[in-house]
Design a protein around this motif. Structure first.
Motif, PDB file in Angstrom:
ATOM      1  N   PHE A   1     -49.505  19.611 -29.286  1.00 33.68           N
ATOM      2  CA  PHE A   1     -48.230  19.359 -29.486  1.00 33.68           C
ATOM      3  C   PHE A   1     -48.032  18.874 -30.938  1.00 33.68           C
ATOM      4  CE2 PHE A   1     -48.930  19.544 -24.941  1.00 33.68           C
ATOM      5  CZ  PHE A   1     -47.785  20.233 -24.453  1.00 33.68           C
TER       6      PHE A   1
ATOM      7  N   THR B   1     -41.538  16.864 -27.603  1.00 32.74           N
ATOM      8  CA  THR B   1     -41.491  18.266 -27.075  1.00 32.74           C
ATOM      9  C   THR B   1     -41.207  18.053 -25.554  1.00 32.74           C
ATOM     10  OG1 THR B   1     -43.345  18.833 -28.484  1.00 32.74           O
ATOM     11  CG2 THR B   1     -43.164  20.305 -26.645  1.00 32.74           C
ATOM     12  N   GLN B   2     -40.223  19.255 -25.067  1.00 35.71           N
ATOM     13  CA  GLN B   2     -39.997  19.291 -23.719  1.00 35.71           C
ATOM     14  C   GLN B   2     -40.915  20.204 -23.072  1.00 35.71           C
ATOM     15  OE1 GLN B   2     -36.149  20.828 -22.643  1.00 35.71           O
ATOM     16  NE2 GLN B   2     -36.291  19.569 -20.726  1.00 35.71           N
TER      17      GLN B   2
ATOM     18  N   HIS C   1     -45.791  24.656 -20.861  1.00 37.40           N
ATOM     19  CA  HIS C   1     -46.984  24.370 -21.485  1.00 37.40           C
ATOM     20  C   HIS C   1     -48.068  23.663 -20.502  1.00 37.40           C
ATOM     21  CE1 HIS C   1     -43.815  23.206 -24.400  1.00 37.40           C
ATOM     22  NE2 HIS C   1     -44.752  23.534 -25.214  1.00 37.40           N
TER      23      HIS C   1
ATOM     24  N   SER D   1     -43.625  12.822 -26.554  1.00 36.28           N
ATOM     25  CA  SER D   1     -43.409  12.242 -27.844  1.00 36.28           C
ATOM     26  C   SER D   1     -44.476  12.058 -28.622  1.00 36.28           C
ATOM     27  CB  SER D   1     -42.337  11.103 -27.731  1.00 36.28           C
ATOM     28  OG  SER D   1     -41.988  10.672 -28.918  1.00 36.28           O
TER      29      SER D   1
END
Length: 735
Positions: free
Chosen positions: A634, A639-640, A628, A660
């Motif tokens: 997002f 999301t990692q 990203h 988050s």
């Protein structure tokens, strides 16, 4: 000082007795024992203990001067031929007159100083002998037999065991005497102005321990008148030397009477006169100041003499007129014409010899003698026999002659001459070898007899195998006359370590290590080489050891092993230290967690952040991938985000963080009646009956499909544990 006892053993003699006029004694065996005490310069005190047994059928022999026991050096075991350092008589007067009884031992114990020079195993006279015989002065005469011959009994011993005098400080011999007697016979002149004729006989008894004294100008015999019986005080008409040169050089031997007799014209004026002022006739005996060689008189270095005086009236005096001289000169020391009087021995092949001898002399009352001789001492005489005549004539024409012979004999006494005799033969073998075959040029010999086959014995030979160490080799050469010569040398076989130590485990490929890029040193390990050697190997200081730190690059390592002989063996290899980049890049500004909230029903949010960067020790760090980027959208949830960095060595570094996005918390109102509480040790579980509206709302907000859901009520977080329907929703309250 050394004492040596030698026992000859018993020597049995066969005796064949025949008829003889007068008494006869025959000896069947005898035992002789010697004791030697070394002094110096070859002079030795000798004691001889001897026992001689007459045969039982011998007759009893008694009288005076019966026996003679002598000593001499000889060239052979039989005692024949030339003699060296002979002492004619060892016995004292009492021993010479011992009575011999049949079957009973006749024993003697005699002492004397003997000269062992020229007597020895390496000398011209390798044997020493004792001779037992009848004394020529025996009274009465008798027959002396050994093995049916009227010859002396001679026993000889190899001189190998004789004591050798050490190189001590030179000691002069001593002339020792036990007694002196003098006899005066004076034919007194009627006129004191005319000398009187006197015969003076002096007899001295040598001490058994006296040395043998030989030389020239040895003795001095003087005469004087004295007032006192001991010769002290003033001396009248002194004549300091009455002896002729030959008498002054008379040799002295132990146990042999020493007699000097002179006839001289002496001045008796004022001696034994009517006033008797000088009534003693005195003789004085001593050593001449010019004696050659020098010796001690009476054992002292001081000037000593022996003085003996007699009352003049006790002497034989004849008051007749001075008579006419009709007496022939008295010859002194005239050799026996019936025997080879003077013997010289020359080497085989020589035809003549210079022969020195003591020329006969004579004394006469007139003190005037002329000598006519056919031989002279020191002349050259041919091989064979030469007759010599000395004629002595006094002033009155009285004459006497001395006739003797000079015999020049030839004898081969020269040993073979040895050639090619090495000092030593050497060889060097490698350490560990025990023997070697040796080749060398053999010694050989020639002889004046022109004989061949002189080699009698050898203990080594070329081509033989000789062990490490020293081997003594003997080559013995003997000519037909028994003269010997030898070549003695050593064969020396020594070991020499010329082999280098043997090295094991010497690295063929040099040890190496890899260190991280940026380090300057690295520790290198290897198995150390070792070495073996027959004599043992020692490692000298090496240039590096396992576990040492070495700089980047190549470092030579040298192991040197040496043995006790200095042989060296070397093991050389290279230690290599290289660098390797195994460290991933270092990330900077990697976020840990980005949290955002949105209103319930909002699907997501655009998030921005400061992007992480990376550095690397290599100087190069590259971003190769990211999942990203800032300002990406997002969705609600977690999301990692991953950033991947790499360096030139492909080492990777990852920056991973979570974004988050959550909705605002839902407040759930419920009463305790709606709760079913089940407590355990760690937490409280709440079973909640939710109506469909709340259930759907929870599903919408949190999503029941996830295993862990959270509710917030009155500041407390509840954790939902799913179960299989139909079941109540379970919320777990964390304390």
């Amino acid at each position: 000082m050394k004492t040596l006892l030698l026992l000859f053993g018993i020597f049995f003699l066969s005796v064949l007795l025949g008829s003889a006029e007068g008494k006869m004694v025959a000896f069947v065996n005898f035992v002789v024992r010697h004791s030697f005490v070394t002094q110096s310069n070859g002079i030795t005190d000798m004691t001889v203990a001897a026992a001689f047994k007459p045969h039982e059928i011998s007759e009893t022999i008694s009288g005076t001067n019966l026996w003679r026991l002598g000593f001499f050096g000889a060239r052979n075991m039989e005692g024949t031929g030339p003699r060296a350092n002979e002492i004619h008589q060892l016995l004292s007067p009492a021993q010479r007159s011992q009575t011999a009884f049949p079957g009973q031992n006749l024993t003697f114990d005699a002492s004397s100083r003997v000269n062992l020079n020229n007597i020895g195993p390496d000398q011209s006279f390798p044997f020493y002998c004792v001779e037992f015989a009848k004394n020529p002065l025996a009274d009465p005469d008798f027959t002396f037999q050994v093995a049916n011959d009227e010859v002396p009994a001679i026993l000889c011993q190899n001189s190998q065991s004789l004591p050798r005098s050490a190189p001590e400080q030179e000691t002069r011999p001593s002339a020792l005497f036990t007694s002196l007697t003098a006899r005066f016979q004076i034919t007194k002149s009627p006129d004191d102005t005319i000398p009187s004729r006197a015969t003076i006989t002096v007899t001295l008894e040598p001490h058994p321990r006296t040395d043998v004294i030989t030389g020239t100008n040895l003795w001095q015999l003087g005469f004087f008148g004295s007032r006192n019986s001991d010769g002290s005080g003033e001396r009248k008409n002194e004549s300091p030397q009455l002896l002729l040169p030959v008498q002054a050089s008379q040799p002295l031997h132990p146990n042999e009477p020493f007699v000097l007799s002179v006839e001289r014209l002496i001045n008796m004026a004022g001696i034994a006169g009517t006033d008797e002022s000088f009534s003693y006739l005195c003789v004085e005996f001593g050593k001449q100041p010019t004696a050659s060689p020098e010796f001690l008189f009476l054992g002292s270095d001081e000037d000593q003499t022996i003085v003996l005086c007699e009352k003049a009236r006790d002497t034989e005096q004849v008051p007749d007129a001075f008579p006419v001289d009709t007496i022939r000169p008295q010859i002194l020391e005239c050799p026996d014409i019936d025997a080879p009087s003077v013997i010289a021995i020359v080497e085989l092949g020589i035809t003549s010899a210079i022969v020195p001898f003591n020329e006969p002399t004579a004394t006469d009352a007139s003190n005037s003698i002329t000598v006519d001789s056919s031989c002279n001492s020191g002349d050259r005489y041919p091989v064979g026999t030469t007759t010599c005549t000395f004629t002595f004539t006094d002033s009155s024409g009285n004459r006497d002659q001395c006739v003797f012979t000079i015999t020049v004999l030839t004898e081969d006494t020269t040993p073979p001459e040895v050639f090619q005799c090495p000092d030593e033969v050497t060889a060097i073998v490698e350490l560990g070898i025990t023997s070697i075959v040796m080749l060398y040029d053999e010694p050989f010999a020639t002889d004046n007899s022109n004989a061949t086959n002189l080699l009698q014995n050898q203990t080594c030979q070329p081509g033989g195998s000789y062990p490490v160490g020293e081997t003594s080799c003997l080559y013995l050469f003997v000519d037909p006359d028994g003269n010997k010569n030898s070549c003695i040398f050593l064969i020396k076989v020594t070991t020499s370590d010329q082999t280098r130590p043997t090295i094991s485990n010497c690295p063929t490929a040099g040890p190496s290590t890899i260190v991280e890029l940026g380090l300057l040193y690295g520790v290198v390990l290897w198995t150390e080489p070792t070495a073996t050697d027959l004599a043992g190997a020692t490692l000298l200081p090496r240039t590096g050891r396992p576990g040492d730190s070495f700089p980047l690059g190549n470092t030579p390592i040298v192991y040197v092993f040496t043995d006790p002989s200095g042989n060296e063996a070397t093991c050389t290899f290279i230690v290599t230290v290289t660098t390797e980049d195994t460290t991933p890049p270092m990330i900077v500004n990697c976020p840990s967690l980005i949290e955002r909230q949105v209103e319930l029903g909002v699907p997501g949010l655009i998030i921005t952040w400061t992007e992480p960067s990376a550095t690397d020790i290599s100087g190069t760090a590259m971003l190769v991938n990211r999942t990203h980027a800032p300002n990406d959208f997002f969705p609600v949830g977690i999301t990692q985000v991953i950033y991947n960095f790499t360096d030139s060595s492909q080492n990777e570094a990852v920056c991973s963080f979570m974004i988050s996005i959550t909705t605002d918390p839902i407040l759930i109102e419920f009463t305790t009646n709606d709760l079913k509480v089940q407590e355990d040790i760690d937490d409280v579980t709440i079973n909640l009956n939710l109506n469909q509206t709340i259930e759907r709302t929870l599903q919408l907000v949190l999503g029941f499909e996830k295993q862990t859901q959270h509710l917030q009520h009155q500041g407390k977080i509840f954790e939902r544990k799913p179960c299989l329907p139909p079941c109540l929703s379970v919320l777990k309250l964390h304390r």
